[in-house]
Design a protein around this motif. Structure first.
Motif, PDB file in Angstrom:
ATOM      1  N   LYS A   1       3.523  -1.634 -10.884  1.00 58.27           N
ATOM      2  CA  LYS A   1       3.756  -0.813 -10.221  1.00 58.27           C
ATOM      3  C   LYS A   1       2.569  -0.510 -11.511  1.00 58.27           C
ATOM      4  O   LYS A   1       2.214  -0.214 -12.075  1.00 58.27           O
ATOM      5  CB  LYS A   1       4.739  -0.201 -10.908  1.00 58.27           C
ATOM      6  CG  LYS A   1       5.056   1.013  -9.800  1.00 58.27           C
ATOM      7  CD  LYS A   1       5.980   2.041  -9.885  1.00 58.27           C
ATOM      8  CE  LYS A   1       6.399   2.990  -9.155  1.00 58.27           C
ATOM      9  NZ  LYS A   1       5.751   3.551  -7.919  1.00 58.27           N
ATOM     10  N   LEU A   2       1.081   0.191 -10.334  1.00 63.26           N
ATOM     11  CA  LEU A   2       0.153   0.731 -10.928  1.00 63.26           C
ATOM     12  C   LEU A   2       0.740   1.975 -11.286  1.00 63.26           C
ATOM     13  O   LEU A   2       1.795   2.811 -10.841  1.00 63.26           O
ATOM     14  CB  LEU A   2      -0.776   1.965  -9.982  1.00 63.26           C
ATOM     15  CG  LEU A   2      -1.558   0.335  -8.781  1.00 63.26           C
ATOM     16  CD1 LEU A   2      -2.238   0.321  -7.763  1.00 63.26           C
ATOM     17  CD2 LEU A   2      -2.245  -0.209 -10.138  1.00 63.26           C
ATOM     18  N   PRO A   3       0.481   2.280 -12.648  1.00 59.95           N
ATOM     19  CA  PRO A   3       1.070   3.540 -13.280  1.00 59.95           C
ATOM     20  C   PRO A   3       0.777   4.596 -12.692  1.00 59.95           C
ATOM     21  O   PRO A   3       1.652   5.627 -13.078  1.00 59.95           O
ATOM     22  CB  PRO A   3       0.407   3.063 -14.833  1.00 59.95           C
ATOM     23  CG  PRO A   3      -0.955   2.333 -14.412  1.00 59.95           C
ATOM     24  CD  PRO A   3      -0.581   1.331 -13.215  1.00 59.95           C
ATOM     25  N   ASP A   4      -0.261   5.087 -12.784  1.00 61.11           N
ATOM     26  CA  ASP A   4      -0.200   6.501 -11.662  1.00 61.11           C
ATOM     27  C   ASP A   4      -0.098   6.346 -10.228  1.00 61.11           C
ATOM     28  O   ASP A   4      -0.640   7.164  -9.346  1.00 61.11           O
ATOM     29  CB  ASP A   4      -1.999   6.470 -12.130  1.00 61.11           C
ATOM     30  CG  ASP A   4      -1.902   7.278 -13.814  1.00 61.11           C
ATOM     31  OD1 ASP A   4      -0.458   7.466 -14.049  1.00 61.11           O
ATOM     32  OD2 ASP A   4      -3.021   6.336 -14.648  1.00 61.11           O
ATOM     33  N   GLY A   5       0.063   5.517  -9.703  1.00 64.16           N
ATOM     34  CA  GLY A   5       0.177   5.319  -8.186  1.00 64.16           C
ATOM     35  C   GLY A   5      -0.599   4.897  -7.545  1.00 64.16           C
ATOM     36  O   GLY A   5      -1.799   4.281  -8.292  1.00 64.16           O
ATOM     37  N   GLY A   6      -1.301   5.313  -6.335  1.00 61.42           N
ATOM     38  CA  GLY A   6      -1.545   4.159  -5.520  1.00 61.42           C
ATOM     39  C   GLY A   6      -1.995   3.918  -4.658  1.00 61.42           C
ATOM     40  O   GLY A   6      -0.623   3.411  -3.730  1.00 61.42           O
ATOM     41  N   SER A   7      -2.744   3.757  -3.477  1.00 58.31           N
ATOM     42  CA  SER A   7      -2.501   2.902  -2.505  1.00 58.31           C
ATOM     43  C   SER A   7      -3.127   1.504  -2.563  1.00 58.31           C
ATOM     44  O   SER A   7      -4.333   1.265  -1.603  1.00 58.31           O
ATOM     45  CB  SER A   7      -2.883   3.778  -1.389  1.00 58.31           C
ATOM     46  OG  SER A   7      -4.623   4.121  -1.880  1.00 58.31           O
ATOM     47  N   PRO A   8      -2.763   0.580  -3.114  1.00 61.80           N
ATOM     48  CA  PRO A   8      -3.891  -0.731  -2.873  1.00 61.80           C
ATOM     49  C   PRO A   8      -4.044  -1.690  -1.709  1.00 61.80           C
ATOM     50  O   PRO A   8      -2.348  -1.447  -1.329  1.00 61.80           O
ATOM     51  CB  PRO A   8      -2.498  -1.352  -4.366  1.00 61.80           C
ATOM     52  CG  PRO A   8      -1.384  -1.212  -4.017  1.00 61.80           C
ATOM     53  CD  PRO A   8      -1.434   0.360  -3.645  1.00 61.80           C
TER      54      PRO A   8
ATOM     55  N   ARG B   1       0.833  -1.159  -0.031  1.00 65.20           N
ATOM     56  CA  ARG B   1       0.053   0.002  -0.155  1.00 65.20           C
ATOM     57  C   ARG B   1       0.969   1.217   0.226  1.00 65.20           C
ATOM     58  O   ARG B   1       0.720   2.209  -0.594  1.00 65.20           O
ATOM     59  CB  ARG B   1      -1.180   0.208   1.310  1.00 65.20           C
ATOM     60  CG  ARG B   1      -2.643   0.874   1.628  1.00 65.20           C
ATOM     61  CD  ARG B   1      -2.670   0.882   1.961  1.00 65.20           C
ATOM     62  NE  ARG B   1      -2.385   1.081   3.226  1.00 65.20           N
ATOM     63  CZ  ARG B   1      -2.967   1.079   5.112  1.00 65.20           C
ATOM     64  NH1 ARG B   1      -3.986   0.647   4.725  1.00 65.20           N
ATOM     65  NH2 ARG B   1      -2.639   1.935   5.821  1.00 65.20           N
ATOM     66  N   GLY B   2       2.090   1.474   0.445  1.00 70.54           N
ATOM     67  CA  GLY B   2       2.785   2.585   0.693  1.00 70.54           C
ATOM     68  C   GLY B   2       3.304   2.365  -0.155  1.00 70.54           C
ATOM     69  O   GLY B   2       3.942   3.630  -0.489  1.00 70.54           O
ATOM     70  N   GLU B   3       3.472   1.732  -1.462  1.00 69.10           N
ATOM     71  CA  GLU B   3       4.382   2.396  -2.307  1.00 69.10           C
ATOM     72  C   GLU B   3       3.799   1.974  -3.992  1.00 69.10           C
ATOM     73  O   GLU B   3       4.205   2.402  -4.953  1.00 69.10           O
ATOM     74  CB  GLU B   3       5.640   1.728  -2.455  1.00 69.10           C
ATOM     75  CG  GLU B   3       5.154  -0.227  -2.787  1.00 69.10           C
ATOM     76  CD  GLU B   3       6.879  -0.383  -2.759  1.00 69.10           C
ATOM     77  OE1 GLU B   3       7.591  -0.198  -2.396  1.00 69.10           O
ATOM     78  OE2 GLU B   3       7.057  -1.403  -3.904  1.00 69.10           O
TER      79      GLU B   3
END
Length: 392
Positions: free
Chosen positions: A322-329, A302-304
């Motif tokens: 890696k999620l292309p636009d970032g995020g908090s999975p 979640r932190g990256e």
């Protein structure tokens, strides 16, 4: 003289006939009838698992997830519409997403601070855990309609014993494990605990015990399922540890515990309950989800904004998406066909759909505020152990 010659000829002919009948070793194997071949040793029979009384038999002693194969839906759920149910902790709603269109088809108003959407043991009901509303809202997955909320104090998370006899409420702030009737939710036994923040769990292969993570004190519990009693407790060997999701390995020999402060998974021998070792995965390691073939586990960091891929057989990480636009999975589950991993974006008011073959993001769907323990439903399996969908 002629008689002696004739006798010799007959003896020689008989000897040649015997030799011809014997042939070479290769010829013997070729001409011998199949029924006379030496028997091939049969593989050793798998010893049946002595499971928790009342628990459905373990299908495969070497794979606790054997019932979770792609699209292997129980007759109970086979006609349910495929949906993703997203509890929005700060909006007090559940967003319902169509798996095919990636669109929200309904928004259900529920109690205060819904944390997780939990399939019942019998697969017939989805329970929304309204943590601060001190209630459980039932949703009929056949119709998508919510029923009357049931009063339950501090239901941060919810599990079911493998025999279906009890629901187990993780009362995080109350510091209790509350065993309840799985239908009426009436209290059967309350088990006080000395750790802080009981939140996630998973059961052993035989169902006779389960491992619980204590988020706020960095501890683990081992609980005897039948006796409803804590039989083991230990503090994780990491200052500031914050354990989260728990998953047992397919062969039942190890438990994996996500830790968002240690940034990895603790690997624990559940039987001995000895001190676990840490496997780094990524910042904010949080949710653990097993693939439909039981070969891999998807680990949300979640932190990256990443998802690590762990291979059970190789016992190592084999990739990171890696999620292309970032995020908090955060929390979620795998689609019935095993092709899509669904995760909530806890701090970004969104949900992610990720291709499990390539790690490609398929969709990014805006939802309410604070999406948390979403449930993909229906999923394969004979019965549910709770959380966002742990099936056997």
């Amino acid at each position: 003289m002629h008689r002696h010659l004739l006798k010799s000829t007959l003896v020689a002919g008989a000897a040649l006939a015997v030799l011809a009948a014997c042939g070479t070793p290769g010829e013997e194997r070729t001409s011998r009838p199949r029924g006379t071949e030496a028997a091939v040793p049969a593989p050793p029979e798998k010893k049946p698992v002595d499971g928790l009384p009342g628990m459905p038999p373990v299908l495969d002693p070497e794979d606790v997830y054997a019932a979770d194969r792609p699209n292997k839906l129980s007759p109970v759920v086979k006609d349910f519409p495929s949906r993703v149910y997203v509890p929005n902790t700060e909006s007090d709603t559940v967003s319902v997403i169509d798996l095919k269109t990636y669109e929200i088809v309904e928004t259900i108003r529920v109690g205060r601070q819904p944390q997780h959407v939990v399939p019942s043991w019998d697969l017939k009901t989805l329970w929304v855990n309204n943590n601060r509303g001190h209630s459980l809202t039932p949703i009929d997955p056949r119709t998508g309609r919510a029923g009357k909320a049931v009063e339950v104090h501090d239901p941060y998370n919810l599990y079911f014993t493998p025999n279906g006899r009890y629901a187990v409420v993780m009362a995080s702030l109350d510091r209790e494990l509350v065993f309840r009737d799985p239908h009426t939710m009436k209290i059967k036994k309350t088990v006080p605990v000395s750790c802080y923040g009981v939140n996630h769990a998973d059961f052993s292969l035989d169902g006779r015990y389960f491992i619980v993570s204590c988020e706020f004190s960095g501890e683990l519990l081992k609980v005897d399922t039948e006796k409803m009693k804590v039989v083991g407790q230990q503090r994780l060997p990491f200052e500031g540890a914050m354990p989260q999701d728990v998953k047992v390995s397919p062969d039942g020999k190890k438990f994996y515990i996500a830790d968002m402060m240690a940034h990895g998974m603790w690997v624990l021998d559940g039987d001995t309950f000895a001190e676990p070792t840490l496997m780094p995965t990524g910042k904010g390691c949080h949710g653990l989800y097993v693939s439909r073939d039981s070969r891999e586990m998807y680990v949300s960091n979640r932190g990256e904004g990443t998802i690590s891929v762990f291979d059970f057989t190789r016992d190592r990480l084999t990739g990171k998406w890696k999620l292309p636009d970032g995020g908090s999975p955060d929390m979620g589950g795998v689609s019935a066909d095993g092709k899509v991993l669904w995760l909530s974006g806890r701090y970004d008011a969104e949900v992610y759909a990720i291709d499990t073959r390539t790690g490609t993001q398929l969709a990014r769907i805006p939802v309410g505020s604070g999406p948390h323990g979403l449930a993909v439903y229906p999923q394969p399996g004979r019965y549910s152990l709770g959380h966002t969908g742990v099936f056997r």
